[in-house]
Design a protein around this motif. Sequence first.
Motif, PDB file in Angstrom:
ATOM      1  N   LEU A 164       0.794  -1.281  -0.079  1.00  0.00           N
ATOM      2  CA  LEU A 164       0.153   0.076   0.010  1.00  0.00           C
ATOM      3  C   LEU A 164       0.809   1.243  -0.019  1.00  0.00           C
ATOM      4  CD1 LEU A 164      -2.859  -1.012   2.669  1.00  0.00           C
ATOM      5  CD2 LEU A 164      -2.583  -1.074   0.046  1.00  0.00           C
ATOM      6  N   GLU A 173      -2.523   5.255   1.470  1.00  0.00           N
ATOM      7  CA  GLU A 173      -3.427   4.111   1.721  1.00  0.00           C
ATOM      8  C   GLU A 173      -3.179   3.429   3.120  1.00  0.00           C
ATOM      9  OE1 GLU A 173      -3.814   2.688  -2.977  1.00  0.00           O
ATOM     10  OE2 GLU A 173      -2.268   2.059  -1.585  1.00  0.00           O
ATOM     11  N   ASN A 174      -1.871   3.656   3.822  1.00  0.00           N
ATOM     12  CA  ASN A 174      -1.557   2.977   4.848  1.00  0.00           C
ATOM     13  C   ASN A 174      -2.127   3.739   6.154  1.00  0.00           C
ATOM     14  OD1 ASN A 174       0.325   0.727   5.484  1.00  0.00           O
ATOM     15  ND2 ASN A 174       1.282   1.483   3.712  1.00  0.00           N
ATOM     16  N   GLU A 222     -10.344  10.487   3.189  1.00  0.00           N
ATOM     17  CA  GLU A 222      -9.309  10.475   2.379  1.00  0.00           C
ATOM     18  C   GLU A 222      -8.742  12.021   2.233  1.00  0.00           C
ATOM     19  OE1 GLU A 222      -8.080   8.853  -2.128  1.00  0.00           O
ATOM     20  OE2 GLU A 222     -10.077   9.135  -1.676  1.00  0.00           O
TER      21      GLU A 222
END
Length: 223
Positions: free
Chosen positions: A101, A105-106, A122
């Motif tokens: 990732l 994303e992590n 996000e």
Amino acid sequence: MKEIIKLEDITKVYETAGIKTEALKGISLTVYEGEFLSIMGTSGSGKTTLMNIIGCLDTPTSGKYYLLGKDVSQLDDDHLSEIRNRYIGFVFQQFFLIPYLTALENILVPAVYSKEKFSEKEKEAEKLLDMLGLKDKKNNKPSQLSGGQQQRVAIGRALINNPELILADEPTGALDSKTAKEIMNIFVDLNKKGKTIILITHDPQIASYAHRIIKISDGKITT
């Protein structure tokens, strides 16, 4: 002041092959909102066991643990998992990033279980990357980041659900001294912004960043 954590006479006994080991021997401790606390002890002192109980990764053998006024001493794994995700952000020595990732994303991994819209999360992750000096690294995978950068990503991951408590276990143990100072200064800044932080360490120099130091030895608080 608001109590985040209240431990009352916590014990923990492990049994292996009929042999009992008393890891914690009656720990009582209160942590208030906005504190920066270090729990310091050598290997085998009981600090990791104490961290696991505070982090709802384990339950005590006896005693009471109140997290934000709720008794979580003997909850089952499902309830403990929910509490961890809502109220506690973890930072570990080894980062524990998912290798395939990206940094962004992590950071978003814990947000999968959040009730907020993922698109909003996000945006929050983007802001965290910017705050942590990683805006230009959001698409990098862990192998493309330095140790200090990976730990910054891990801090972002710990913050994404806006937890009441940040629990940091030897967060500088895998870093050089210069990078360790940079990481500790991030914790100092987070605390100034109101985050409650508990730091687990064996290093007096790292512990000194906190406002209060608790020492543990042989399963007991000594100071």
